[in-house]
Motif scaffolding. Structure first.
Motif, mmCIF file in Angstrom:
data_model
loop_
_atom_site.group_PDB
_atom_site.id
_atom_site.type_symbol
_atom_site.label_atom_id
_atom_site.label_comp_id
_atom_site.label_asym_id
_atom_site.label_seq_id
_atom_site.Cartn_x
_atom_site.Cartn_y
_atom_site.Cartn_z
ATOM 1 N N UNK A 1 22.987 6.190 -6.186
ATOM 2 C CA UNK A 1 22.513 4.885 -6.652
ATOM 3 C C UNK A 1 22.157 3.986 -5.469
ATOM 4 N N UNK A 2 23.005 3.982 -4.458
ATOM 5 C CA UNK A 2 22.756 3.174 -3.265
ATOM 6 C C UNK A 2 21.508 3.676 -2.547
ATOM 7 N N UNK A 3 21.358 4.981 -2.451
ATOM 8 C CA UNK A 3 20.185 5.584 -1.814
ATOM 9 C C UNK A 3 18.910 5.153 -2.535
ATOM 10 N N UNK A 4 18.920 5.245 -3.862
ATOM 11 C CA UNK A 4 17.734 4.864 -4.631
ATOM 12 C C UNK A 4 17.389 3.392 -4.436
ATOM 13 N N UNK A 5 18.401 2.524 -4.376
ATOM 14 C CA UNK A 5 18.140 1.102 -4.135
ATOM 15 C C UNK A 5 17.539 0.891 -2.751
ATOM 16 N N UNK A 6 18.033 1.617 -1.772
ATOM 17 C CA UNK A 6 17.482 1.502 -0.415
ATOM 18 C C UNK A 6 16.029 1.957 -0.385
ATOM 19 N N UNK B 1 13.927 1.862 -2.910
ATOM 20 C CA UNK B 1 13.150 0.819 -3.583
ATOM 21 C C UNK B 1 12.908 -0.368 -2.656
ATOM 22 N N UNK B 2 13.924 -0.751 -1.885
ATOM 23 C CA UNK B 2 13.761 -1.844 -0.928
ATOM 24 C C UNK B 2 12.718 -1.480 0.127
ATOM 25 N N UNK C 1 4.935 -1.893 0.699
ATOM 26 C CA UNK C 1 3.858 -2.439 -0.132
ATOM 27 C C UNK C 1 3.433 -3.824 0.342
ATOM 28 N N UNK C 2 4.398 -4.651 0.761
ATOM 29 C CA UNK C 2 4.053 -5.975 1.296
ATOM 30 C C UNK C 2 3.242 -5.842 2.577
ATOM 31 N N UNK C 3 3.649 -4.923 3.444
ATOM 32 C CA UNK C 3 2.909 -4.719 4.691
ATOM 33 C C UNK C 3 1.511 -4.199 4.409
#
Length: 76
Positions: free
Chosen positions: A46-51, A53-54, A60-62
């Protein structure tokens, strides 16, 4: 997810330290390894997936910023 042996050992030591601080009882190596295995199986993905996504959000912003820069350079 696999960690290097020294990383795993460091986490197990932290679990033992935390357990002692919170409960004033020793957590043996088998108990600490079981707790580590539980977290790695149930929490790490779960933590890996959140990382991920971040990281995706940052990329995407860049990309959007680069796209805007390219639009400014166009000669119309």
């Amino acid at each position: 997810m696999r960690l290097r042996s020294e990383q795993k050992n460091a986490i197990i030591e932290k679990l033992q330290d935390y357990y002692y601080t919170e409960h004033e009882k020793e957590l043996g190596i088998i108990g600490a390894e079981n707790l580590y295995d539980f977290f790695m199986k149930n929490c790490a993905p779960l933590i890996y997936d959140l990382a991920i996504e971040d990281a995706q959000g940052v990329i995407l912003q860049q990309f959007e910023s680069v796209r805007e820069d390219i639009e400014v350079l166009k000669k119309r």
